[in-house]
Design a protein around this motif. Sequence first.
Motif, short mmCIF file in Angstrom:
data_model
loop_
_atom_site.label_atom_id
_atom_site.label_comp_id
_atom_site.label_asym_id
_atom_site.label_seq_id
_atom_site.Cartn_x
_atom_site.Cartn_y
_atom_site.Cartn_z
N HIS B 27 0.87 -1.18 0.00
CA HIS B 27 0.00 0.00 0.00
C HIS B 27 0.90 1.23 0.00
O HIS B 27 1.13 1.86 1.02
CB HIS B 27 -0.91 -0.02 1.23
CG HIS B 27 -1.96 1.05 1.21
ND1 HIS B 27 -3.00 1.12 2.09
CD2 HIS B 27 -2.12 2.11 0.38
CE1 HIS B 27 -3.75 2.18 1.82
NE2 HIS B 27 -3.23 2.79 0.79
N SER B 29 2.08 4.90 -1.58
CA SER B 29 1.54 6.07 -2.25
C SER B 29 2.58 7.16 -2.29
O SER B 29 3.61 7.09 -1.61
CB SER B 29 0.33 6.61 -1.49
OG SER B 29 -0.47 5.58 -1.00
N TYR B 31 3.05 11.03 -1.42
CA TYR B 31 2.52 12.20 -0.73
C TYR B 31 3.64 13.22 -0.58
O TYR B 31 4.76 12.86 -0.22
CB TYR B 31 2.01 11.84 0.67
CG TYR B 31 0.64 11.22 0.68
CD1 TYR B 31 -0.49 12.03 0.64
CD2 TYR B 31 0.49 9.85 0.71
CE1 TYR B 31 -1.75 11.48 0.64
CE2 TYR B 31 -0.78 9.28 0.70
CZ TYR B 31 -1.90 10.10 0.67
OH TYR B 31 -3.15 9.55 0.67
#
Lengths: 242, 242
Positions: B27, B29, B31
């Motif tokens: 998971h 990502s 940012y």
Amino acid sequence: MTYCVGLLLDAGLVMLSDTRTNAGLDHISIYRKMFVFENPGDRVIAIMTAGSLSITQTVIAKLQHEIDNPDATPASSIMLAETMLDVAEIIGQTLSDVSVSIGEKMARMESRQPHASMIVGGQRRGGEARLFLVYSEGNFIEATEDTPYFQIGEHKYGKPILDRVVHLNTSIEEGRKVVLLSMDSTMRSNLSVGMPLDLLTVRRDAYRVASRERIEPGDPTFSAMSDAWSRALRDAFHDMPG
Amino acid sequence: MTYCVGLLLDAGLVMLSDTRTNAGLDHISIYRKMFVFENPGDRVIAIMTAGSLSITQTVIAKLQHEIDNPDATPASSIMLAETMLDVAEIIGQTLSDVSVSIGEKMARMESRQPHASMIVGGQRRGGEARLFLVYSEGNFIEATEDTPYFQIGEHKYGKPILDRVVHLNTSIEEGRKVVLLSMDSTMRSNLSVGMPLDLLTVRRDAYRVASRERIEPGDPTFSAMSDAWSRALRDAFHDMPG
């Protein structure tokens, strides 16, 4: 804290450990973390330890006790075991037994669970040179062509140089140099890793120790190497295109 | 994981962050972890964040909310605060409030306490360029002549190069190079630190951003620098006396 690093090279094994242990910053002692078991011409086994000293000392004592036991068998003594894999299994089982036993005592006192890990390297006549990382739980992994080194303890500061330099075809002399530089970077960044150092080399298919040194604080060769490396890094940095 | 590094140099500030966040390895990502607040000619403030995204996003939102608040005062808005010390105090207080509030929710669910930390750098007209490390508890420390840099997140792999190269008189251009090499060592060793990168420079007494770049994966200049550094390290190693 601790830093130990072991290399498995085509040329043989290189193993390096520091000797500093501490319980808090004001209780610092020197303890050997490298233990060598040798029957020259038949086998050589080196164990480096990290973690709870109460566990690692007991494990080494138990291994020695079995070696000295007149009724020892290949299943109980690392000096009789038939392969390095069997050696790793005896060490892993002993580490697991001792960890569980001490852990139970600690649990009764609601103390933190102690942990220890070990790097085991060696070769016996008729077998390959092998290097294992043994976890607290007693299971272990083995160094391979792709990952020809293991570290235990404070491993991060000294990893970048290993990643860039160590290959299977690194020579023993270069292996010696790279583990010392890896240790140097670690000692510069973590006060609880410290001199003296224990350094061992084993040439493949010799079944005996090739060299064994204790490097004391202020050792002129080590200091010169450390300074030369700092200079080389700074020079390389300044010469580099930005 | 995260890696952010900030330098406080005589020439100004250099700040670099990665952008990878992960909850487990599957998971992942991107940012932004660098946030810049600027009123050119008056002040520039850069904040880099590490730790729980739920905390850091809320802190940045609250800081922005106070900046936008028509009733903002020097005690509530970092864009009105009279000194960089006051800026650090507002950020520390906000971080502490948010950490406690989210921590209470987590405690009700018996979840692990979340933590976050920040690096804050900047300068306002009439004051000095300053760099702070703000802990989850809201307290902070400031960079000094002896310690002209701070790191948050996965800091160990990239520390040896900083220790050897960074001084107060390092130029902005060299500072840019060293933080990128420090990031490169970290990304090679920890998969959870990753591109793209955010890089900011601020020249002393300019009170504005000097340069701001996002370095994308495969950036040819960064790749060339990374390769050149690996070569330089290997060459330096092989040329060194052992």
